[in-house]
Design a protein around this motif. Structure first.
Motif, PDB file in Angstrom:
ATOM      1  N   UNK A   1       0.811  -1.222   0.000  1.00 36.82           N
ATOM      2  CA  UNK A   1       0.000   0.000   0.000  1.00 36.82           C
ATOM      3  C   UNK A   1       0.843   1.272   0.000  1.00 36.82           C
ATOM      4  N   UNK A   2       1.920   1.282   0.793  1.00 39.45           N
ATOM      5  CA  UNK A   2       2.637   2.539   1.052  1.00 39.45           C
ATOM      6  C   UNK A   2       4.118   2.503   0.716  1.00 39.45           C
ATOM      7  N   UNK A   3       4.598   1.355   0.272  1.00 38.63           N
ATOM      8  CA  UNK A   3       6.041   1.215   0.096  1.00 38.63           C
ATOM      9  C   UNK A   3       6.598   1.716  -1.217  1.00 38.63           C
ATOM     10  N   UNK A   4       5.758   2.323  -2.055  1.00 40.21           N
ATOM     11  CA  UNK A   4       6.235   2.750  -3.363  1.00 40.21           C
ATOM     12  C   UNK A   4       6.349   4.248  -3.533  1.00 40.21           C
ATOM     13  N   UNK A   5       6.374   4.966  -2.415  1.00 33.49           N
ATOM     14  CA  UNK A   5       6.407   6.438  -2.503  1.00 33.49           C
ATOM     15  C   UNK A   5       7.589   6.919  -3.324  1.00 33.49           C
ATOM     16  N   UNK A   6       8.761   6.388  -3.018  1.00 35.56           N
ATOM     17  CA  UNK A   6       9.973   6.939  -3.638  1.00 35.56           C
ATOM     18  C   UNK A   6      10.052   6.587  -5.121  1.00 35.56           C
ATOM     19  N   UNK A   7       9.467   5.447  -5.512  1.00 33.55           N
ATOM     20  CA  UNK A   7       9.502   5.112  -6.941  1.00 33.55           C
ATOM     21  C   UNK A   7       8.598   6.049  -7.739  1.00 33.55           C
ATOM     22  N   UNK A   8       7.496   6.464  -7.137  1.00 30.18           N
ATOM     23  CA  UNK A   8       6.638   7.457  -7.812  1.00 30.18           C
ATOM     24  C   UNK A   8       7.393   8.780  -7.954  1.00 30.18           C
ATOM     25  N   UNK A   9       8.145   9.136  -6.902  1.00 31.01           N
ATOM     26  CA  UNK A   9       8.881  10.393  -6.927  1.00 31.01           C
ATOM     27  C   UNK A   9      10.027  10.360  -7.939  1.00 31.01           C
ATOM     28  N   UNK A  10      10.632   9.189  -8.115  1.00 31.75           N
ATOM     29  CA  UNK A  10      11.700   9.065  -9.108  1.00 31.75           C
ATOM     30  C   UNK A  10      11.185   9.413 -10.504  1.00 31.75           C
ATOM     31  N   UNK A  11       9.962   9.021 -10.772  1.00 24.70           N
ATOM     32  CA  UNK A  11       9.359   9.353 -12.070  1.00 24.70           C
ATOM     33  C   UNK A  11       9.268  10.869 -12.246  1.00 24.70           C
ATOM     34  N   UNK A  12       8.946  11.545 -11.150  1.00 17.30           N
ATOM     35  CA  UNK A  12       8.788  13.006 -11.224  1.00 17.30           C
ATOM     36  C   UNK A  12      10.101  13.695 -11.574  1.00 17.30           C
ATOM     37  N   UNK A  13      11.224  13.041 -11.262  1.00 17.36           N
ATOM     38  CA  UNK A  13      12.538  13.603 -11.595  1.00 17.36           C
ATOM     39  C   UNK A  13      12.963  13.292 -13.026  1.00 17.36           C
TER      40      UNK A  13
END
Length: 952
Positions: free
Chosen positions: A120-132
């Motif tokens: 549920x919550x463990x993918x925050x940083x991978x979503x943020x990597x896309x933003x970069x």
């Protein structure tokens, strides 16, 4: 094109399209050279911080650069299960929401809760990597506890155990009394604290005395409670006060234990009392002293760091020993270590054995997760014999198979690897790779991939009860296998054959020991080439510095100086920023201070700058290996740079779309001096940028791109095209349009690795003009240096044109003349080269400098009062009549004259002083005379100017 570039309207949709179309995948042509970067796996609990943004910008720049050179590129992405951090997150969650602990659930049910949280919550940083804009291959995303990586971990553990490179032993570790686990040095945070040094009297045994007749020696300690576990006292063998006591004994107060006095250089004669109490089970230095002198180890603490009711006694091998009684004073049983400290000090005082107490500055180790003081603790742990694995790993760097950039970090690597200690790989957690070891009722240990394998291999009957080791492996153990486990090892996959060894590792200096070194050791042990030679995990280790705040301080939540890179990309209002920095703080005073500082620093919040501006800023500041002091003004400057590029592109498109740009067959084109010059300057920039990227000088690459784009292309070349576009012949128009389009298109490709979004957005419109039907700029060829495109004469000639224009502009600036006012220009000392350049570029010169006429008067002609600038030897003169307010100019020059006259008088006074002339060195006197002559010349010049002005 829209009037302005709006990153928020473009970036997310563009990235999604890139990902869906599979542009980030390797192209799969194995006949081409491969290039692979392994992302340092961020914690699954993590969120993007400035360090991630910095390193990911560098990695994406490299991968896009290599992809555009046609290489078969893979940027492998994944996350780390982060044993302690993740378990803490879930434990806190169930405590807050359900008022339960992990023990209420039991191991299996608790681990299900962790997996649920991860989903549920463990993918925050991978979503943020896309933003970069990170162009990783998401289809290959890995997790250190996925099925494949778990298989690799099991395989490595079992093989190392069977090779006698993994063993179980009782040794000293960093113990977190709150989390009940061993932790690594990296997870220990040392804090400076004010404390005390207690001096205790230890009575000498057997009636012996010191050299000065005392029946005791004084030991100094900052941790009085550990005296219950003392098994010796060390003195320096060369210390005249105590060397005769070596081999004698003391009676340990409170316990009555008879312990020896040993000679060891660990005891510093000039520090403290010269006598050091030795507690091998509760101090790392004492542990080493104890091993040297075969002193038993006595554990006096529970896993909660409370005093045990009964001690545990071991020999130096960690085996149970009867060298000493296990009895401890009953008064302290169950006491917390710090409560026991107070009680023990009080008891020493009552017995007259407290010699003195001194204030003392301490460095105290805290667990960075649990937040409590770490206790060196004697526990059963699993270890890797690191010295065996370290030897080939050291040689790989010595012989250049692996190169550190900057090279200085090789010394840091060597210093650790050449004195490496065995690696504690077990952790007392539930979340992680459970150690594949089973025990029978007799305590015998069996290691295998599964319990079934263990039973089969050792011929154990079904009725032999086996229980698996409760511990899990250190997170660094699984991440040490990252370069080959992510590619499918232990299976011999195509990905492994294609991409291993990988090319470049981008990482911080702080994990050279914990991750980089261990990856090299593990990879070289398990990965061999066709000839059996150990493979390195990567060929280059690029080591980055830290991102610090504008004052050079390390960013931390407690200081309230952390910056979220995505706030700079998308913007954030002030109230949200304040809430973000103070929302979870338990200390009201600290929260108030951070709020005040935040409001002061970011009065209107943070504006949106877009991903490209952030990436370009990070690259421009990436001076090799050095820490970066973050500067918001530079971020704003590079946002302006993005806008400059956008506006320049609009100018190009407005003048070329639906026009003949000379890309057809047999089209006559005539290239101006400005065209030839910018083509040459661009090619030189290609050379500079390529050399910078190849040598990991991202700052130099960014600066070269900035200099060319802003100063040469936008400020000069675009202006120089205007005369041709307004009044050029058809051939000249085609030549100018062709140059505008082709240079911009190549420039966009040159910039793309650093600024992917804006370059793609513009390129999609420019590509049509050059007849390109490709889908994306990222799949196009990176520009190559073409020396034949550099016309050295055009560079010299155009530089002369620029100097001429700048000279006229300087006159306007000095005299306050409007840029729109046409000027007349007179020239003197015009040589053949200048004459040729005037003839060739008269249109440019008049247009760029807004000059109505350029004349070369006869040598003997009387010239009007003019202001003069030099272009080489040539004098550029602008007649001043009618251009200036004469009275104001006379007043201005008179002011200068008055100052100059005072300076001349001061120097003259100094030189007329015989004392100065007699005493000062000859060179000083000569210098003063030279200054006086210059001052008099300047005075005469200014006086002449005033007289000339009066005639206007």
């Amino acid at each position: 094109m829209e009037k302005t570039f709006n990153p928020n309207a473009v970036e997310r949709a563009m990235y999604q399209a890139w990902e869906e179309k599979g542009y980030f995948k390797p192209h799969g042509d194995t006949s081409k050279e491969s290039y692979c970067i392994m992302i340092p796996p961020p914690n699954v609990t993590g969120s993007l911080h400035m360090g991630h943004a910095f390193q990911d910008t560098i990695m994406d720049t490299l991968i896009r650069y290599q992809r555009m050179q046609g290489k078969n590129t893979l940027w492998q992405v994944g996350t780390d299960h982060a044993g302690i951090a993740t378990q803490m997150v879930v434990e806190r969650k169930i405590a807050a929401e359900e008022d339960k602990t992990k023990h209420d659930y039991g191991r299996e049910a608790f681990l299900e809760k962790v997996w649920d949280w991860k989903g549920e919550s463990g993918g925050t940083i991978t979503k943020q990597l896309r933003r970069l804009g990170s162009s990783v291959d998401w289809e290959r995303e890995r997790f250190t506890m996925d099925e494949g990586l778990s298989k690799a971990v099991l395989e490595v553990f079992v093989r190392l155990y069977k090779e006698d490179l993994i063993y179980r032993g009782k040794r000293l570790v960093n113990w977190d009394p709150k989390l009940h686990t061993a932790i690594s040095d990296l997870e220990v945070e040392n804090k400076d604290k004010k404390g005390h040094m207690w001096h205790f009297r230890y009575p000498l045994a057997d009636g012996i005395q010191t050299a000065d007749g005392k029946d005791y020696i004084v030991v100094a300690t900052t941790r009085p409670e550990t005296m219950l576990g003392d098994t010796g006292v060390a003195v320096n063998p060369d210390d005249p006060r105590y060397k005769d006591l070596i081999g004698k004994f003391i009676e340990l107060p409170l316990v009555g234990r008879r312990i020896p006095i040993v000679g060891d250089e660990h005891a510093d004669m000039d520090k403290g009392t010269g006598c050091v109490k030795i507690t091998p089970a509760h101090d790392f230095n004492d542990y080493e002293v104890g091993k040297r002198h075969q002193l038993p180890m006595i554990n006096i603490l529970t896993i909660d760091a409370a005093i045990r009711a009964e001690a545990e006694v071991f020999n130096t091998k960690g085996e149970p020993s009867d060298a000493y009684s296990t009895e401890l004073p009953a008064d302290y049983a169950g006491m917390d270590r710090f409560a026991a400290r107070k009680a023990i000090v009080a008891r020493f005082d009552e017995l007259g054995l407290l010699d003195e107490i001194k204030d003392h500055e301490l460095t105290v180790p805290y667990g960075d997760r649990g937040g409590v003081v770490i206790e060196p603790m004697l526990t059963d742990q699993w270890y890797v014999r690191a010295d065996v694995l370290a030897k080939p790993a050291v040689e790989a760097v010595e012989n250049g198979d692996i190169e550190f950039v900057p090279k200085q970090y090789e010394n840091m690597y060597f210093s650790w690897m050449r004195d490496i200690q065995d690696w504690c790989i077990s952790r007392q957690l539930w979340w992680g790779h459970r150690i594949p070891a089973w025990y029978d009722d007799n305590g015998d240990v069996y290691v295998g991939r599964t319990e079934e394998e263990v039973r089969a291999e050792h011929g154990l009957a079904d009725d032999v009860k086996l229980s698996q080791d409760e511990d899990v492996l250190d997170t660094w153990f699984s991440s040490a296998l990252w370069t080959f486990s992510t590619l499918g090892w232990p299976d011999n996959t195509d990905a492994l054959k294609t991409f291993h060894p990988t090319s470049t590792l981008v990482t911080g200096f702080d994990i050279i020991f914990f991750w980089v070194a261990r990856m090299i050791m593990m990879t070289m042990h398990f990965m061999k080439d066709e000839d059996g030679k150990p493979q390195v995990p990567f060929k280059t280790v690029y080591v980055t510095g830290l991102i610090r705040d504008e004052n050079g301080d390390k960013m931390s939540k407690s200081k309230g100086n952390v910056l979220d890179p995505l706030d700079m990309v998308d913007g954030i209002d002030l109230e949200s920023l304040v809430q973000k920095r103070t929302g979870n703080m338990m200390q009201p005073k600290l929260a108030a201070k951070i709020e005040k500082n935040t409001r002061k620093a970011f009065g209107d919040g943070i504006e949106a700058h877009g991903t490209d501006a952030l990436r370009f800023t990070l690259a421009a500041m990436a001076s090799t290996g050095r820490d970066i002091n973050w500067d918001m003004s530079r971020l704003e400057g590079y946002r302006n740079f993005c806008n400059k590029l956008w506006n320049a592109s609009r100018y190009v498109l407005m003048n070329t779309q639906e026009q003949d740009c000379g890309f057809g067959d047999n089209t006559a084109m005539e290239f101006s001096l400005a065209d030839r010059w910018i083509i040459g300057r661009f090619n030189q920039t290609v050379k500079d940028v390529r050399e910078a990227l190849d040598s990991y000088r991202f700052d130099m690459a960014a600066n070269a791109l900035y200099e060319f784009t802003w100063n040469q292309f936008c400020d000069w070349y675009l202006e120089l095209t205007k005369p041709a576009l307004q009044s050029g012949s058809e051939a000249e128009l085609r030549g100018t349009r062709h140059t505008l389009v082709s240079v911009l298109e190549k420039l966009l490709r040159l910039m793309h690795p650093l600024m992917p979004f804006i370059t793609e957005e513009i390129w999609q419109q420019v590509k049509v003009l050059v007849g390109n039907e490709a889908d994306s700029i990222m799949l196009e060829a990176y520009p190559s240096f073409d020396e034949s495109q550099i016309d050295e004469q055009s560079v010299v000639d155009l530089e002369w044109v620029k100097q001429f224009v700048v000279a006229i502009r300087n006159v306007r600036g000095e005299l306050g003349i409007s840029p729109s006012k046409g000027l007349n220009c007179l020239l003197r000392n015009v040589d053949a080269d200048a004459n040729h350049r005037l003839d060739e570029n008269l249109t440019f010169l008049k247009a760029m400098a807004n000059v109505e006429s350029i004349e070369i008067p006869a040598a003997d002609a009387t010239l009007p009062m003019s202001t003069t600038q030099l272009v080489g030897e040539m004098e550029v003169m602008i007649p001043m009549a009618g251009l200036i307010d004469v009275d104001a100019e006379i007043a201005r020059i008179s002011k200068q004259l008055e100052k100059m006259q005072k300076d001349a008088a001061r120097i003259e006074g100094k030189l007329s002083n015989q004392g100065f002339v007699a005493k000062a060195p000859e060179a000083v006197v000569a210098k003063e005379k030279e200054k006086l002559a210059e001052a008099k010349r300047d005075v005469a010049k200014l006086e002449t100017q005033i007289e000339q002005l009066k005639t206007l």
